[in-house]
Scaffold this motif. Structure first.
Motif, PDB file in Angstrom:
ATOM      1  N   ALA A 143      86.864 -62.119  16.392  1.00  0.00           N
ATOM      2  CA  ALA A 143      87.486 -62.024  15.303  1.00  0.00           C
ATOM      3  C   ALA A 143      88.714 -62.719  15.588  1.00  0.00           C
ATOM      4  O   ALA A 143      89.443 -63.582  14.785  1.00  0.00           O
ATOM      5  CB  ALA A 143      87.650 -60.692  14.494  1.00  0.00           C
ATOM      6  N   LEU A 144      89.595 -62.235  16.623  1.00  0.00           N
ATOM      7  CA  LEU A 144      90.780 -62.742  17.139  1.00  0.00           C
ATOM      8  C   LEU A 144      90.884 -64.154  17.369  1.00  0.00           C
ATOM      9  O   LEU A 144      91.804 -65.030  17.092  1.00  0.00           O
ATOM     10  CB  LEU A 144      91.574 -61.944  18.458  1.00  0.00           C
ATOM     11  N   MET A 145      89.758 -64.544  18.032  1.00  0.00           N
ATOM     12  CA  MET A 145      89.676 -66.075  18.388  1.00  0.00           C
ATOM     13  C   MET A 145      89.386 -66.926  17.169  1.00  0.00           C
ATOM     14  O   MET A 145      90.025 -67.893  16.979  1.00  0.00           O
ATOM     15  CB  MET A 145      88.515 -66.454  19.308  1.00  0.00           C
ATOM     16  N   ARG A 146      88.743 -66.446  16.077  1.00  0.00           N
ATOM     17  CA  ARG A 146      88.728 -67.112  14.863  1.00  0.00           C
ATOM     18  C   ARG A 146      89.842 -67.139  14.096  1.00  0.00           C
ATOM     19  O   ARG A 146      90.216 -68.170  13.542  1.00  0.00           O
ATOM     20  CB  ARG A 146      87.626 -66.449  14.035  1.00  0.00           C
ATOM     21  N   GLU A 148      91.039 -69.837   5.375  1.00  0.00           N
ATOM     22  CA  GLU A 148      89.774 -69.337   4.837  1.00  0.00           C
ATOM     23  C   GLU A 148      88.847 -69.143   6.001  1.00  0.00           C
ATOM     24  O   GLU A 148      88.407 -70.226   6.631  1.00  0.00           O
ATOM     25  CB  GLU A 148      88.900 -70.350   3.725  1.00  0.00           C
ATOM     26  N   ILE A 149      88.670 -67.837   6.347  1.00  0.00           N
ATOM     27  CA  ILE A 149      87.836 -67.479   7.759  1.00  0.00           C
ATOM     28  C   ILE A 149      86.611 -66.516   6.697  1.00  0.00           C
ATOM     29  O   ILE A 149      86.909 -65.418   6.601  1.00  0.00           O
ATOM     30  CB  ILE A 149      88.315 -66.846   8.548  1.00  0.00           C
ATOM     31  N   GLY A 150      85.393 -67.046   6.945  1.00  0.00           N
ATOM     32  CA  GLY A 150      84.396 -66.418   6.076  1.00  0.00           C
ATOM     33  C   GLY A 150      83.890 -65.218   7.194  1.00  0.00           C
ATOM     34  O   GLY A 150      83.882 -65.227   8.411  1.00  0.00           O
ATOM     35  N   SER A 151      83.497 -64.018   6.694  1.00  0.00           N
ATOM     36  CA  SER A 151      83.054 -62.765   7.431  1.00  0.00           C
ATOM     37  C   SER A 151      83.842 -62.608   8.661  1.00  0.00           C
ATOM     38  O   SER A 151      83.428 -62.377   9.792  1.00  0.00           O
ATOM     39  CB  SER A 151      81.577 -62.966   7.820  1.00  0.00           C
TER      40      SER A 151
END
Length: 381
Positions: A258-261, A282-285
């Motif tokens: 999650a941190l990398m995304r 915008e980052i899905g899930s």
């Protein structure tokens, strides 16, 4: 150099900049690296395709490897980096850092020099492919590699060793700031005074400021320099981590993927805000099925990073003090590095130098490459 002018060579993605990322990934092209002691064949991606794997394959996607060159594992910078790197770095018996990845259930270790050599050798393949497409059909005769001004001799030698491993004829290891001066081809011969130049570099995670004096023979003398880590994306990342914790009681600080995304999304916001007044993330899930959607304005970005922005000017003041110069004695200011595009940085610098025109006719992220190409042409004829 082509026909006495510098031309930036595009990679396979038609980009003139190749981020220093390597991903050992099943989607990569298979290459054989004869300089590796064991398992010489690997599927590898470099540049943007590798960077895009950061959130999907974080433990096998390597970056910042240039910072690992020529250092002991116990070095404070490496220890600080380990806190944020998704890949493993471990010591060998001599306290040398080893980068560890996991492929098909097997653990593999590489030295920083080997990782750097893989990256450089694939750059060499890309460049020679481009030259062949132009009908030149020639191999690289020599390369100039550049390093930050704070690199020690052991770090410089480690980079040279990596270049040799990659099959390159390394004709010179050059400081970034020296390359920047050659890029602009200043000629002080007809001036009644030496030329005082301030090189301001703001990259992805580093700030480096140097003051040099150029005499009539174009010989430069370093009067003062300083560097430190600066991470403008981190302010945004921490902002979202705090928001998620406060509003939803979700702590993503321990979720590597999650941190990398999130970091990738924040980097995109920073890039968009260099030319727009607002940017969407915008980052899905992102976590537990939650879709992160938010608009960030330039004002908010500057507010979150105001400490770093002010620090940029403080470092300039500190370097001028070491150089025993007043800001009015600086004749030229050169801007280098991709983060120069942050609007507030240029505004603060121009205000500090009383409205002085800053050298940015060459894209800041290409300045060092331009200078290195110029010197390479001079050295190889």
């Amino acid at each position: 150099m082509f026909e006495d002018s510098v031309r930036m060579i595009p990679n396979e993605q038609h980009q003139t900049l190749t981020p220093s990322f390597i991903s050992f990934d099943p989607d990569g092209e298979e290459f054989t690296f004869n300089f590796l002691k064991n398992d010489t064949t690997h599927k590898v991606l470099i540049g943007t395709p590798a960077k895009n794997k950061l959130h999907l394959n974080p433990q096998n996607t390597i970056f910042d490897f240039k910072l690992l060159l020529g250092k002991n594992f116990s070095d404070p910078q490496i220890q600080e980096g380990i806190k944020r790197w998704p890949f493993k770095v471990l010591p060998d018996q001599q306290d040398n850092p080893k980068i560890q990845i996991k492929l098909k259930g097997q653990v593999k270790e590489f030295s920083p020099e080997e990782i750097c050599a893989i990256f450089l050798s694939l750059l060499k393949v890309s460049i020679e492919k481009y030259l062949k497409s132009l009908g030149l059909g020639c191999a690289l005769r020599g390369v100039v590699l550049t390093v930050p001004g704070h690199f020690s001799d052991s770090q410089r030698q480690a980079l040279k060793a990596a270049g040799i491993l990659a099959g390159l004829n390394v004709v010179r290891i050059l400081h970034d700031r020296t390359a920047a001066i050659f890029a602009y081809n200043f000629n002080p011969k007809n001036l009644p005074y030496n030329l005082n130049i301030l090189v301001f570099h703001l990259g992805g995670r580093t700030l480096e400021v140097s003051v040099l004096t150029l005499d009539e023979d174009s010989v430069s003398e370093i009067k003062g320099s300083a560097w430190e880590v600066q991470d403008f994306e981190n302010g945004l990342v921490e902002f979202f981590v705090r928001k998620l914790r406060k509003k939803y009681q979700w702590d993503v600080s321990g979720d590597l993927q999650a941190l990398m995304r999130l970091r990738g999304g924040c980097e995109g916001v920073k890039r968009v805000l260099s030319s727009c007044i607002e940017a969407d993330i915008e980052i899905g899930s992102l976590c537990e099925g939650f879709d992160l959607k938010r608009t960030i304005t330039v004002e908010k970005f500057e507010e979150l990073n105001m400490g770093l922005l002010k620090r940029c000017i403080q470092v300039v003041e500190e370097v001028l003090k070491v150089a025993q110069m007043r800001k009015g004695q600086i004749h030229e200011v050169i801007l280098t590095g991709g983060s120069i595009h942050i609007k507030k940085v240029e505004e603060l610098l121009q205000n500090f130098f009383n409205g002085k025109e800053l050298n940015k006719s060459i894209p800041p992220e290409e300045v060092v490459a331009h200078g290195a190409a110029t010197i390479g042409a001079l050295l190889t004829g």
